[in-house]
Every structure is written in C-alpha cells, then in structure tokens.
Design an enzyme around this catalytic site. Structure first.
Site, PDB file in Angstrom:
ATOM      1  N   TYR A   1       6.853 -32.261 -35.777  1.00  0.00           N
ATOM      2  CA  TYR A   1       6.556 -33.997 -35.892  1.00  0.00           C
ATOM      3  C   TYR A   1       7.830 -34.493 -35.337  1.00  0.00           C
TER       4      TYR A   1
ATOM      5  N   GLN B   1       9.220 -37.856 -34.937  1.00  0.00           N
ATOM      6  CA  GLN B   1       9.388 -39.531 -35.455  1.00  0.00           C
ATOM      7  C   GLN B   1      10.745 -39.934 -35.112  1.00  0.00           C
ATOM      8  N   THR B   2      11.877 -39.422 -35.649  1.00  0.00           N
ATOM      9  CA  THR B   2      13.375 -39.698 -35.450  1.00  0.00           C
ATOM     10  C   THR B   2      13.720 -39.814 -34.072  1.00  0.00           C
TER      11      THR B   2
ATOM     12  N   SER C   1      16.041 -44.392 -39.936  1.00  0.00           N
ATOM     13  CA  SER C   1      15.475 -45.050 -41.111  1.00  0.00           C
ATOM     14  C   SER C   1      14.426 -46.420 -40.761  1.00  0.00           C
TER      15      SER C   1
ATOM     16  N   ARG D   1      30.544 -28.936 -67.481  1.00  0.00           N
ATOM     17  CA  ARG D   1      30.176 -29.029 -66.039  1.00  0.00           C
ATOM     18  C   ARG D   1      28.683 -28.270 -65.666  1.00  0.00           C
TER      19      ARG D   1
ATOM     20  N   GLY E   1      37.528 -19.463 -56.789  1.00  0.00           N
ATOM     21  CA  GLY E   1      37.670 -18.993 -55.338  1.00  0.00           C
ATOM     22  C   GLY E   1      36.392 -18.312 -54.671  1.00  0.00           C
TER      23      GLY E   1
ATOM     24  N   THR F   1      18.830 -36.826 -47.056  1.00  0.00           N
ATOM     25  CA  THR F   1      18.596 -37.681 -45.738  1.00  0.00           C
ATOM     26  C   THR F   1      17.360 -37.568 -45.502  1.00  0.00           C
TER      27      THR F   1
ATOM     28  N   GLU G   1      13.393 -37.352 -45.033  1.00  0.00           N
ATOM     29  CA  GLU G   1      12.075 -38.013 -45.766  1.00  0.00           C
ATOM     30  C   GLU G   1      12.282 -39.233 -46.409  1.00  0.00           C
TER      31      GLU G   1
HETATM   32  C1  LIG Z   1      18.152 -31.138 -41.149  1.00  0.00           C
HETATM   33  C2  LIG Z   1      17.167 -32.150 -40.740  1.00  0.00           C
HETATM   34  C3  LIG Z   1      15.918 -32.225 -40.327  1.00  0.00           C
HETATM   35  C4  LIG Z   1      15.084 -33.091 -39.941  1.00  0.00           C
HETATM   36  N1  LIG Z   1      13.526 -32.813 -39.395  1.00  0.00           N
HETATM   37  C5  LIG Z   1      13.102 -33.962 -38.863  1.00  0.00           C
HETATM   38  C6  LIG Z   1      11.942 -33.634 -38.290  1.00  0.00           C
HETATM   39  O1  LIG Z   1      11.356 -32.631 -38.149  1.00  0.00           O
HETATM   40  N2  LIG Z   1      11.223 -34.679 -37.663  1.00  0.00           N
HETATM   41  C7  LIG Z   1      11.873 -36.173 -37.436  1.00  0.00           C
HETATM   42  O2  LIG Z   1      11.191 -36.927 -37.230  1.00  0.00           O
HETATM   43  N3  LIG Z   1      12.973 -36.480 -37.942  1.00  0.00           N
HETATM   44  C8  LIG Z   1      13.650 -35.357 -38.892  1.00  0.00           C
HETATM   45  N4  LIG Z   1      14.985 -35.518 -39.283  1.00  0.00           N
HETATM   46  C9  LIG Z   1      15.638 -36.781 -39.096  1.00  0.00           C
HETATM   47  C10 LIG Z   1      15.552 -37.397 -40.329  1.00  0.00           C
HETATM   48  O3  LIG Z   1      14.182 -38.118 -40.921  1.00  0.00           O
HETATM   49  C11 LIG Z   1      16.612 -38.566 -40.432  1.00  0.00           C
HETATM   50  O4  LIG Z   1      18.073 -38.119 -40.143  1.00  0.00           O
HETATM   51  C12 LIG Z   1      16.546 -39.849 -41.337  1.00  0.00           C
HETATM   52  O5  LIG Z   1      15.106 -40.312 -41.482  1.00  0.00           O
HETATM   53  C13 LIG Z   1      17.645 -40.519 -41.618  1.00  0.00           C
HETATM   54  O6  LIG Z   1      17.631 -41.236 -40.555  1.00  0.00           O
HETATM   55  P1  LIG Z   1      18.865 -41.543 -39.771  1.00  0.00           P
HETATM   56  O7  LIG Z   1      19.486 -40.129 -39.496  1.00  0.00           O
HETATM   57  O8  LIG Z   1      18.728 -42.459 -38.550  1.00  0.00           O
HETATM   58  O9  LIG Z   1      20.035 -42.612 -40.493  1.00  0.00           O
HETATM   59  P2  LIG Z   1      20.338 -43.952 -40.522  1.00  0.00           P
HETATM   60  O10 LIG Z   1      18.993 -44.955 -40.716  1.00  0.00           O
HETATM   61  O11 LIG Z   1      21.046 -44.350 -39.215  1.00  0.00           O
HETATM   62  O12 LIG Z   1      21.290 -44.183 -41.896  1.00  0.00           O
HETATM   63  C14 LIG Z   1      22.928 -43.982 -41.709  1.00  0.00           C
HETATM   64  C15 LIG Z   1      23.303 -44.728 -42.815  1.00  0.00           C
HETATM   65  O13 LIG Z   1      22.944 -46.264 -42.871  1.00  0.00           O
HETATM   66  C16 LIG Z   1      22.326 -46.313 -44.069  1.00  0.00           C
HETATM   67  N5  LIG Z   1      21.317 -47.597 -43.593  1.00  0.00           N
HETATM   68  C17 LIG Z   1      20.330 -47.439 -42.954  1.00  0.00           C
HETATM   69  N6  LIG Z   1      19.558 -48.398 -42.775  1.00  0.00           N
HETATM   70  C18 LIG Z   1      19.959 -49.148 -43.908  1.00  0.00           C
HETATM   71  C19 LIG Z   1      19.392 -50.429 -44.578  1.00  0.00           C
HETATM   72  N7  LIG Z   1      18.374 -50.868 -44.149  1.00  0.00           N
HETATM   73  N8  LIG Z   1      20.142 -50.687 -45.449  1.00  0.00           N
HETATM   74  C20 LIG Z   1      21.080 -50.073 -46.401  1.00  0.00           C
HETATM   75  N9  LIG Z   1      21.617 -49.031 -45.614  1.00  0.00           N
HETATM   76  C21 LIG Z   1      21.050 -48.514 -44.723  1.00  0.00           C
HETATM   77  C22 LIG Z   1      21.841 -45.272 -44.722  1.00  0.00           C
HETATM   78  O14 LIG Z   1      21.827 -45.340 -46.035  1.00  0.00           O
HETATM   79  C23 LIG Z   1      22.777 -44.373 -44.170  1.00  0.00           C
HETATM   80  O15 LIG Z   1      23.869 -44.249 -44.996  1.00  0.00           O
HETATM   81  C24 LIG Z   1      15.808 -34.660 -39.760  1.00  0.00           C
HETATM   82  C25 LIG Z   1      17.053 -34.433 -40.149  1.00  0.00           C
HETATM   83  C26 LIG Z   1      17.828 -33.594 -40.580  1.00  0.00           C
HETATM   84  C27 LIG Z   1      18.893 -33.849 -40.818  1.00  0.00           C
HETATM   85  C1  LIG Z   2      40.003 -20.442 -48.900  1.00  0.00           C
HETATM   86  C2  LIG Z   2      41.025 -19.737 -49.936  1.00  0.00           C
HETATM   87  C3  LIG Z   2      42.367 -19.209 -50.019  1.00  0.00           C
HETATM   88  C4  LIG Z   2      43.272 -18.691 -50.684  1.00  0.00           C
HETATM   89  N1  LIG Z   2      44.182 -18.291 -50.131  1.00  0.00           N
HETATM   90  C5  LIG Z   2      44.894 -17.155 -51.270  1.00  0.00           C
HETATM   91  C6  LIG Z   2      46.099 -16.690 -50.998  1.00  0.00           C
HETATM   92  O1  LIG Z   2      46.709 -16.735 -49.565  1.00  0.00           O
HETATM   93  N2  LIG Z   2      46.787 -16.062 -51.844  1.00  0.00           N
HETATM   94  C7  LIG Z   2      46.351 -15.905 -53.107  1.00  0.00           C
HETATM   95  O2  LIG Z   2      46.903 -15.148 -53.667  1.00  0.00           O
HETATM   96  N3  LIG Z   2      45.273 -16.368 -53.375  1.00  0.00           N
HETATM   97  C8  LIG Z   2      44.434 -17.124 -52.350  1.00  0.00           C
HETATM   98  N4  LIG Z   2      43.232 -17.675 -52.993  1.00  0.00           N
HETATM   99  C9  LIG Z   2      42.542 -17.415 -54.234  1.00  0.00           C
HETATM  100  C10 LIG Z   2      43.005 -18.773 -55.105  1.00  0.00           C
HETATM  101  O3  LIG Z   2      44.386 -19.039 -55.435  1.00  0.00           O
HETATM  102  C11 LIG Z   2      42.055 -18.682 -56.424  1.00  0.00           C
HETATM  103  O4  LIG Z   2      40.839 -18.640 -56.045  1.00  0.00           O
HETATM  104  C12 LIG Z   2      42.386 -19.337 -57.447  1.00  0.00           C
HETATM  105  O5  LIG Z   2      43.896 -19.596 -58.089  1.00  0.00           O
HETATM  106  C13 LIG Z   2      41.371 -19.961 -58.304  1.00  0.00           C
HETATM  107  O6  LIG Z   2      41.359 -18.647 -59.171  1.00  0.00           O
HETATM  108  P1  LIG Z   2      39.865 -17.762 -59.389  1.00  0.00           P
HETATM  109  O7  LIG Z   2      39.407 -17.977 -57.963  1.00  0.00           O
HETATM  110  O8  LIG Z   2      40.181 -16.498 -60.238  1.00  0.00           O
HETATM  111  O9  LIG Z   2      38.995 -18.774 -60.445  1.00  0.00           O
HETATM  112  P2  LIG Z   2      38.748 -18.736 -62.000  1.00  0.00           P
HETATM  113  O10 LIG Z   2      40.213 -18.783 -62.685  1.00  0.00           O
HETATM  114  O11 LIG Z   2      37.978 -17.416 -62.028  1.00  0.00           O
HETATM  115  O12 LIG Z   2      38.087 -20.033 -62.316  1.00  0.00           O
HETATM  116  C14 LIG Z   2      36.612 -19.734 -62.425  1.00  0.00           C
HETATM  117  C15 LIG Z   2      36.079 -21.258 -63.219  1.00  0.00           C
HETATM  118  O13 LIG Z   2      36.735 -21.082 -64.540  1.00  0.00           O
HETATM  119  C16 LIG Z   2      37.459 -22.049 -64.968  1.00  0.00           C
HETATM  120  N5  LIG Z   2      38.412 -21.574 -65.757  1.00  0.00           N
HETATM  121  C17 LIG Z   2      39.360 -20.450 -65.691  1.00  0.00           C
HETATM  122  N6  LIG Z   2      40.188 -20.254 -66.628  1.00  0.00           N
HETATM  123  C18 LIG Z   2      40.016 -21.458 -67.400  1.00  0.00           C
HETATM  124  C19 LIG Z   2      40.666 -21.854 -68.390  1.00  0.00           C
HETATM  125  N7  LIG Z   2      41.601 -21.236 -69.220  1.00  0.00           N
HETATM  126  N8  LIG Z   2      40.310 -23.106 -69.233  1.00  0.00           N
HETATM  127  C20 LIG Z   2      39.079 -23.705 -68.462  1.00  0.00           C
HETATM  128  N9  LIG Z   2      38.451 -23.287 -67.647  1.00  0.00           N
HETATM  129  C21 LIG Z   2      38.873 -22.251 -67.190  1.00  0.00           C
HETATM  130  C22 LIG Z   2      37.649 -22.778 -63.542  1.00  0.00           C
HETATM  131  O14 LIG Z   2      37.721 -24.062 -63.924  1.00  0.00           O
HETATM  132  C23 LIG Z   2      36.701 -22.478 -62.844  1.00  0.00           C
HETATM  133  O15 LIG Z   2      35.591 -23.409 -62.896  1.00  0.00           O
HETATM  134  C24 LIG Z   2      42.519 -18.271 -51.998  1.00  0.00           C
HETATM  135  C25 LIG Z   2      41.223 -19.164 -52.323  1.00  0.00           C
HETATM  136  C26 LIG Z   2      40.510 -19.436 -51.398  1.00  0.00           C
HETATM  137  C27 LIG Z   2      39.278 -20.029 -51.762  1.00  0.00           C
END
Ligand SMILES: Cc1cc2nc3c(=O)[nH]c(=O)nc-3n(C[C@H](O)[C@H](O)[C@H](O)COP(=O)(O)OP(=O)(O)OC[C@H]3O[C@@H](n4cnc5c(N)ncnc54)[C@H](O)[C@@H]3O)c2cc1C
Ligand SMILES: Cc1cc2nc3c(=O)[nH]c(=O)nc-3n(C[C@H](O)[C@H](O)[C@H](O)COP(=O)(O)OP(=O)(O)OC[C@H]3O[C@@H](n4cnc5c(N)ncnc54)[C@H](O)[C@@H]3O)c2cc1C
Lengths: 596, 596
Positions: free
Chosen positions: B31, B33-34, B40, B238, B312, B333, B335
C-alpha cells in the site's frame, strides 16, 4: 569506571603500580559491582572475598548464579582485570574450630586479575561471558563473571580507606572519611547531568531543524506552499520546552560540577574537619541523586518525543534519533536507578527538615529555601506587585514553596504513620509513602534546576559568566532569549503540574489559566529563535549523524542517499526470491500442465 | 493493507481478478500512500496519474524526490504490485492546444504492477529500494518507489466509488458514499486499539511477574530475605495502573469493533440513508481517531515504563521488552500521527457541540455526555450522597464534565479569536489553539475509555458478556478485582491531571487529597491479584520471548542460558584480540629490548 576507582579507592602505593599499567592499556580494567541477582541493593551482593591467613590471600567466590557479576562494561571479552565489589570475610579470632567461622565485614573493593596479561587467556577459576544483545552499545561487551576460588594477594584489597593486616585484622585508615569512597559515584552522576543537557540538545537540534524545513499542511489558502511544521502550536509545545530544558540542564550541570569540585577539594586536601566534610558530602550526594534522576528522566522522555515529532522518518535509523534514544535510555538505570535515587534525596531533605524544625543548625544551600518557603506571610505571589508573570524571584519562590509544602506534608504523614496505635515501623512507613517520595524529589529537583538556571542568567547579566556561553556575546538580546527559555521551562511544568499548586493553595485557578496563556505566548516568542538556539549548541553533522537534522536542511536528499547505501539494494531481485515467492507459480503451472 | 484495500476500494469486477491473485500470493501487494515529502497531508501528495486518451492508459509519475513513495511495507524487494495513491490528472476538454492542459482531480487509488510476475524483474520505469534500518522490523523491507512514465491500463484505477470513461470523463459511482473509502483506515485503527491492550498487557506481564520474583532491598530486619520489588509502593504505582489500562483498552477495543461492525453494515448493506451513514461514519471516525491516539500513547509510554521497572535487565534484548517497545513505537505514527488525530476528534466534537448549542439534532453516543455534563445543577459529585469514592457513575460524570468543560472553553476561545477587530481566520485561530486541542481530545478519549470500561463491567455483572472474559468465570470476586482496576485507572489519571479538575472547580483540594489516598489503597488491594491478572491474559513463554517474564519465574537461569547462546562466547580469547590489545605490549617489549 576502573581508572577513576583506582584513583579514588586505592592507596598511593597501589596507585603507583596500577595507574600507569591501566593508562598504558596493559591492564584493561572493568568495574564489577552489579550481580545477576543484585543491583540497587549493594548491601546484599553475594560475591565473597575470604581471607586465608595461611597464604596471605583472599579467595574470591561467586557462590550462586545470582552472585555472578553481570553487566560490567568490557568484562565479557576485553578486560583482563576487574575492580570487584565483594563481601570481605575474615576468620573469627576465637575460631580455631574446623570448619573455621568467618565474620562478614561487608562490602569492599578488590583488584582481581582475570586474564593472563600476555596471552589474554582466562586465569584458573575465572569464567567470563558477554551477556548478549542490548538496546544499544552493540560494540560494548557487557559481561558476566564467575569466580571459583580465585586467589589474589592481600595487597589487592583497595586500601585507601581500609586495611587488613597479615593477621587478618581490619582497620580504617586514619584521617579518611567513611563516605569518601562515594566521590567517584558522585562524579559520574554529575557527568550524567551534563550529558543529559547535551544529548537532549542533540535531539532538539535534529527535531527542530527538521521541523523548520519539513512542510506539511496547507495555509488558509489550501493552495501553494505548505506550513513549516514548527509553526503548529502543538509541535512547538512538544519541542520548545525541551530545548529550554536542555539549556536549564546546562546551567545545572555547571553548578553541580562546581559543587563537586568544592567537595573533592575539601575531602582530598583535608582542609576541613570531619563533620564539615561529611555535611558537604551529604549535601552533594542528595543534590546529585535528585538531579540525576530528574534530568535523565526528562531527557530520555524528551529524546523520544523529539523522535516522534519527526513523524515516520524518526523511526528510521538514519534519522539518528533511535540511536540517540537507545544509548541514552540506560542513563535512567545505571549509577543509581532513577526511582531509587528519589529516596536518597528525600531521605536527606527529611533529615534536614527535622533538624531545622527542631531548632538545629543552619541549612545548607540545597535546603536554604525552607526558611523563606515556610514563611508564607512574606511570600509575594506570582503576578502580584504589578510585575506581571515574568518575575524570576516570584517563579523561584513558587516552585520552592511547592517543594517545601509537599516535603512538609510527607514529614507529617510519616510521623502519623509511625505514631499512635496501629503504627508502622520506620521502614514500613517509608515503603508506604514511596509514591509521595517520588513526587517530593521531583518537586525539589525541579526547583533546583530553576535555581541554577536563574543563577546562570544572573551571571550572564552580571557579565561574569565563566561557562563559555558568554563568549558567544552575551548581549542583552541574547540574554532576553535565554530568559524566555527560563520562563517557558518554568511555566510549562507549572501548567502540567498545576494540580499541586492549586491543591496547596499556591495559585488560584485564574492564575493557572494565565500561566497556560503565557506558555502559548512564550512558544510564539521563542519560535523565531529556535533554530538559531539549536545552532548555538554547535553540533556538527558528523556528531548528529542524522539525515533529518542536517545543517543545510536537505533532508530529502540525505534520506535518499542513505537508502542507496542499504546493502539490500545492491542486488535485484534479491537472492533467494525464487525459492520463497516463485513456488506459488510453479505449483500452479504444474497443476495447469497436469490439467492439459 | 493491500488486500483490505482491494476489498474496500475496488469494484466487483476488479476484485474478481485481483483478490484471488493476491490470496494465492502471485500478486504480492503493498500500500503506497506516503511519500518522502508527505505523510499526514494527503492532499499534498505529488505522485501523478495522467490519463492518456490516445492509449487509454494512465501514466504514473513521481516527478520529484519528495514525490518518491517512501515507507510502504514490502515495497523494497518483495512486492510486485502496489496500490498507489496519486493525483488524477485529466486532459481539459477544451484543450486541444499543445502541450495539453490538465485538470487535477485530487487523490485517487491505482493498482500499479511493479515487477514481472514471473521473473520478479522490475518493469520499465520502476525503481524500488529498501529504505534502510529502522528501530525494529528488520525483516520488513519498507521501501521507496520511483515511477517514471509507467503506463497502466485505465482499468487499474480502483473503481468502486469513481470511474473514468474512455473519453476521460470522471464520475462518482451512484449509490456510494463519499466517505466509504475511509472504512479500511478505520478498521486498521480499531485493530490498533485492540493491539494497544494486548501489547501493553504483554509488557505488564513481563514486568509484574519479574517484580514478584525479583528481590531487592531488606525488610526492616536488615537481614534475611529481601522484599519482592512489587511490594514497594513506587513500583506498584508505576506498574499496576498500566495493567488497569490494558484491561480498560481491552473493553474499549471490543466496543470500537462493535461500533465499526455497525458502521460497515450500514455502509455495505445499504440499508440506511446517505445522511444516516454519513453520521455513523463521522462518529466512528472521530471516536477511533481519539482512541487510537490516546491508547497508543499510553501503551507506548507504558511499555517503556515496564522496561524501566525491570532495572538493568530490562535493557537486555533477551528481556523481550526492547523488541516489544521498538515494534510498538511505530503505532504512534502510522495510520494517522497521534497529534494530528487529536485535531480530527476535536473537529468533530466542536461541530457536534455547536450544532447542539444552536438547537440542532440529538447527539450521538460519543457526545451524549454533553447534555448531563452541561447540566451542572444535577451533578452529584464524587464522594457525595454517602457513597464513598468508589462510585462508577460519579467517576464517569466527573470525567465527562472535565471533557465537556475543556471543550466548551475551547469553543469560546475559538469564537473570540475569530471575532472582533484583530480577529484571525478560522485556520489561523485553529493553529493557535492546537495545544488545547491535544488536551481536549485526551480528556474526551479518557472519558470514553472509562465509559467502555464501565460498560464492560456492567455486562459482566449482568451475566451477558460476550467477550470471552466471562468464560473465565465472572463470579463476584473476579468482578470485584476488575472494578478495582477501573477505579485505579480512573483515580490514577485523576490525581495526575488534578490541575484540570481543580481549575474547573470540579473537585475541591480536599477531594484531590482523598483521591490520591485512594490510589494508594487500591494499589495495595490490587497487589495480591496482580500476577494472577497477568496470567489471565494467557500469554505463553513463546509469545513473550522474555527471560524475565517467564511463567516459572526462573529469570536467573534464563538470563544465563541466554548469555551462553551469545556467539561471541563461543571463542576465547576472541579473534583479533592480539591485533587490538596486544600491540601495547609489543611496543613496550621492543622498547625494553632496544634499551638493553
Ligand atoms: C514502520 C512504518 C511503516 C509504515 N508503513 C507504511 C505503508 O505501508 N504505506 C504507507 O503509505 N505509509 C507507511 N508508513 C508511513 C506513515 O503512514 C507516515 O509516517 C505517517 O502517516 C506520518 O506521516 P509523516 O511521516 O509524513 O509525518 P509528518 O506529517 O511529517 O509529521 C511530522 C510532525 O509534524 C506534525 N504535523 C504534521 N502535520 C501537522 C498539522 N497539520 N498540525 C499539527 N502538527 C502536524 C506531526 O504531529 C509530527 O509531529 C509507515 C511508517 C512507519 C514508521
Ligand atoms: C548499559 C548498562 C551498563 C552497565 N554497566 C555496569 C558496569 O560497568 N558495572 C556494574 O557493576 N554495573 C553495571 N550496570 C548495572 C547497573 O548498575 C544496574 O543495572 C543498576 O544499578 C540497577 O540495578 P538492577 O538492574 O539490579 O535493578 P533493580 O535494583 O533490580 O531494580 C528493578 C526495579 O526495582 C525497583 N527497586 C529496587 N529496589 C528498590 C527499593 N529499595 N525501593 C523501591 N524500588 C526499588 C527499581 O526502581 C526498579 O524499578 C550496567 C547496566 C546497564 C543497563
């Protein structure tokens, strides 16, 4: 993280050995704190370091799957050494029984060699793995680590603050502060605040530039040229407050770096007393926790909103926004989960509040606002005294009073939950109020951002700005543009969170309506400068890596060029088409032939 | 989209030919269109279909880069046929001049062969490409299309609603409704609402199951076992309102499918008059636009919040959440961009409002609430009449009055902007109020979700539920659990958007405080049923594809198993390590040798 940890956790002798080795990349280090089973609750980490007096070594173990180190960057395949956080187990003095019994001394830091420095082969008892694909950072081998009776010399305990003697006796190094080890963590959080400003500004630059060249929708005439999408109030409302936030976070980042420098200075140079250093550390810790949480939350959501503002094209990798977003998302979790951090900030605020209410010492800068906020009598409200809405002190006062009132409400609530008949334990009550805690931290941090934002503006007006913003020529017109961003940021949040202000009686319904109107006016005023403000961040096309955010605005050509680079396009029909789609025909042809 | 379009846009003769071809996969359709320059604003699409009376063909062209079709799924390498949306250009009758002049008849649909059905080779004048990597859907070749003087027979114009004669004369097919072509679009939007419920429920299932087995943080005792993270009020706050939202969207999806079935029935069976069909179409269109926008916004943000709630590990691909989120994000985005859709809904609401205020006909079901909401005198407030807060009619009335009041405020504002001296044009005023438009649409859609949610509960209580929920045994206890979700969803949004209710005088500050308290109580009440509610969605491990959301809760084993599958781990040290890291050593050794 490895190098900063060496610098902050190791003694001078240790640094003399390890730092040059790390700098020269012979030692490739990683920071291994998080385990599969534990991240946030560091006190519950399960990796152990058992002192063996017989050999003067620590025996490192990850006793369960949950204890495997999990996440450390470069641990999987690259690092040959790790800073391992583990529970220190010391043999009980009394125990000559077998099996010997151990005393758990809690969490300590150990330098653990993982691989042979020459052959890169894993050492005996060490297993590492890459933990697999992630949202982003495909090039980083975040890893997992099993340690099975891995022996390291006693000297490998990080010894700046603590020592273990040959006899296995633990002691704190004299003159060091117990919280000093947190400095590295605070440094990283401060950098994350700075990073929030920068990454958000990149996303804003892409989306705002694109919105200025993307035309979609007719003017009244329904013919001729279309409107720039940046001229729709809805698009402005989604983007311009984010641009304002990036500037606010910039000033905020500068302020926390200054605060941290002060703290480190006091800590390392030993010029201040223990109590004073402790206070400074507590303050910096509380400030950074809340700001890291707020700034990364707003920036992560904001980057995604910028992406959505680019419509369908924002879903393409070549827009640069998916990568920007995917990379940034981790910041909400690492270095302290954003929700958990709110507890740290609010814990500090409550302590300060209670001390102050019970006649305690003067408040530090973070909490200074309690005094004026509590003094409702002297509060001159927003829009009062004939100054109109654009009144920085009144705006700050308003946000501070909101933060203070929600904090006070929380304090009273905690008090009533822990007193009386059906009272809860402190911890039980705390768990009950965690929703309020999130909002109090947010209110405090939002006020803090505004405070630093306003202070930054003031330093520009005073002509003593040191941030480099001034260099661009901080003339009156430029300052006025930044002032608009300040008010836009403030009023945007005020109107979105108007419920608090109304519920607390800090604003009247009429005033909220006026503030909403002011947001619209500000959007219109900021609009003409929006692209220039983005340009001011000075990101070049190479840094933005975006077909949509190009400096020259030629997004159509850039999208097409990017499509042409797609390898799938280098062959047509693609290999294998005949095996997948053609069979439909084959079957039919055979059937037709059979019918003949 | 191709097949539904054939069914809704083509005449019966056309369907007889194309539908079996598409069903048998001989014709692989997309399809289109875009365009690169327009999504839009469909009225501004630039692809042209010029009728050539000499050969009885349309000549299809994408005259500029901006006109290239961009995004259609499967267009890149797979599709051999496209439904192309293009401007129909007919030669002016009067013009025998050369070059001939054309009349632009606006947007029409054309079936355009792109590739040879047997060899899959592109046809002359056709260029297609894959547009490159995206956030997700790597397996889908979203494509771009250039058409250079591609000739198609006149019969390839989709002819259910319009015809072009051999002489190039345009006519509407008698008895068809001008808006009938929108039915496909509405069907897709309805499916997206259903999809929002399902995808959000998947994310909730993963995050809630994980939160019930993940333990992090000590109980008061600071020793022994840790708390399930689902026992923290912040984690509940949350996650549980999102679970409630998924259930609300489920009922909502069911309602819109019913509405749509009615509309199609009226349209296709021709049992109703033009005016009636038009009204039904307008109503369905407005309802679906606002709901698609609200439900996908909440679901997209919600899936990401579920991901963050896993700490993490939610950043790992094997958690299943990054893919769930990346796949879903496009729904905001496609439809109809979510922000643009709010304009369509509010446009309809305003028209209905003005007609009604000026004594027009009775309101349809979407707008029925205007009557009671406007009648403030009869409104019994929340918590009044001794019923407590859990009063479904009072909650619905409250949300409807908010929606109505914001709509009325907008109507008055538009009036004042277009009247008087410095008045704006209609379009100019509309552009000015687009921020309000977003919020009005949201308020209306939120009320609509609650209305359908409450109606779904009522059908369960009445024992005449047809959704399949009832099959699980809609006993009183089960219904009570769902009622809690209804109130949780309502009060969560009420407290978050309390500003509106306070500003409009619909709630007192004391009442808002009570509602906030009630949210906490509800979280505690829903908590024990949370995992069972997720299980009720009946996703199996294969569908969730998540190491964290496994039915058996064994996330640690699953994470480890996933890491072990990572190809990088099948070799150690990894290939090339000696070329990247070893040189540091080599240089040093050579220097040392040189020194000897
Ligand atoms: C994964 C994916 C699959 C898709 N598949 C298809 C497909 O199979 N066939 C197809 O035809 N298309 C497809 N699309 C395209 C899709 O339909 C368009 O991306 C969509 O309609 C939004 O249009 P745009 O990207 O031009 O955004 P834009 O219209 O350029 O919007 C950009 C920004 O401007 C704002 N904006 C635009 N106009 C206004 C207005 N009048 N007032 C206020 N704000 C405005 C919007 O809110 C947005 O923040 C696909 C897109 C994606 C991401
Ligand atoms: C890209 C990336 C790189 C990283 N690199 C390192 C690194 O180099 N070295 C290293 O040591 N670690 C690393 N980490 C680990 C990172 O430090 C931990 O993911 C982070 O500390 C969070 O701990 P967790 O994943 O165990 O989350 P959790 O503690 O299991 O949290 C899970 C959920 O429980 C909630 N929660 C947990 N405890 C409580 C509480 N007491 N009260 C309320 N809510 C709670 C949290 O808000 C969260 O929503 C990395 C992680 C990522 C994603």
């Amino acid at each position: 993280m490895f190098l900063p940890c060496l610098l902050s956790l190791c003694s001078e002798e240790q640094q003399a050995y390890w730092v040059p080795a790390a700098r020269s990349k012979k030692v490739l280090g990683c920071y291994a704190q998080t385990e599969l089973g534990h991240g946030s609750n560091i006190q519950a980490l399960q990796t152990t370091a058992t002192f063996d007096p017989a050999t003067d070594e620590f025996i490192m173990d990850t006793p369960t799957t949950q204890a495997y180190k999990w996440w450390p960057g470069t641990l999987g395949r690259t690092a040959n050494t790790a800073m391992v956080i583990a529970r220190l187990l010391l043999p009980q003095e009394s125990s000559s029984s077998s099996p010997p019994s151990y005393k758990d001394m809690g969490i300590h830091n150990f330098i653990v060699p993982l691989r042979d420095l020459h052959t890169h082969a894993l050492l005996p008892g060490v297993v590492t793995r890459d933990i697999g694909p992630k949202i982003a950072f495909a090039g980083m081998d975040n890893g997992c680590l099993e340690l099975h009776a891995v022996r390291i010399p006693r000297a490998n305990l990080a010894q700046r603050f603590v020592r273990v003697t040959r006899q296995g006796v633990w002691s704190r190094v004299e003159g060091t502060h117990s919280k000093a080890a947190y400095v590295t963590m605070m440094q990283v959080r401060a950098i994350i605040v700075v990073h929030s400003a920068r990454e958000l500004s990149k996303a804003c630059t892409i989306a705002i530039r694109y919105s200025a060249v993307r035309r979609q929708g007719f003017d009244d005439s329904k013919t001729g040229s279309e409107l720039q999408i940046l001229d729709y109030a809805s698009q402005q409302y989604r983007l311009l407050p984010l641009l304002a936030a990036s500037v606010g976070f910039f000033f905020c980042g500068r302020a926390v770096l200054t605060l941290l420098a002060e703290t480190e200075d006091a800590l390392l140079k030993g010029r201040k007393g223990q109590a004073e250093v402790g206070a400074l550390m507590g303050r910096a810790h509380a400030a950074l926790a809340g700001l890291k949480s707020l700034c990364t939350t707003i920036a992560a959501d904001g980057i995604e909103e910028c992406r959505k503002c680019c419509g369908g094209h924002g879903y393409l990798a070549c827009s640069g926004l998916p990568e920007l977003s995917g990379n940034f998302l981790q910041q909400c979790t690492v270095e302290g989960d954003n929700v958990l951090l709110t507890q740290q900030t609010v814990g500090y605020l409550l302590k300060s509040y209670i001390k102050w209410r019970t006649g305690g010492p003067v408040l530090d800068e973070e909490c200074q606002y309690f005094v004026t906020a509590a003094d409702g009598a002297h509060a001159e409200g927003l829009g009062e005294g004939g100054k109109g809405l654009r009144d920085e002190p009144a705006v700050l006062s308003l946000f501070s009073r909101r933060a203070f009132a929600t904090l006070e409400r929380l304090a009273l609530r905690l008090q009533s939950l822990t007193e009386g008949e059906a009272s809860l334990s402190q911890a039980g009550a705390w768990r009950r109020v965690l929703v309020d805690v999130m909002f109090v931290s947010r209110s405090h941090a939002l006020y803090t951002v505004l405070r630093h934002f306003a202070a930054g503006l003031q330093s520009l007006r005073d002509g003593n700005d040191v941030s480099g913003v001034g260099k661009a020529g901080a003339d009156a017109a430029f300052i006025q543009v930044l002032e608009r961003l300040f008010f836009l940021f403030a009023f945007y949040h005020l109107s979105k969170e108007a419920g608090d202000f109304l519920e607390l009686g800090l604003l009247s319904p009429e005033m909220v309506a006026r503030v909403r109107g002011e947001v619209e006016i500000l959007l219109g005023e900021v609009r003409p400068d929006a692209v220039a403000l983005c340009d001011g961040w000075d990101w070049d096309d190479f840094e933005l890596k975006s077909a949509l955010g190009r400096w020259d605005g030629r997004y159509a050509e850039a999208l097409l060029a990017s499509a042409k680079r797609e390898p799938l396009n280098h062959q047509d029909p693609v290999d294998g088409w005949d095996r997948t789609w053609q069979p439909q025909w084959k079957v039919e042809e055979q059937m037709e032939r059979a019918r003949l």
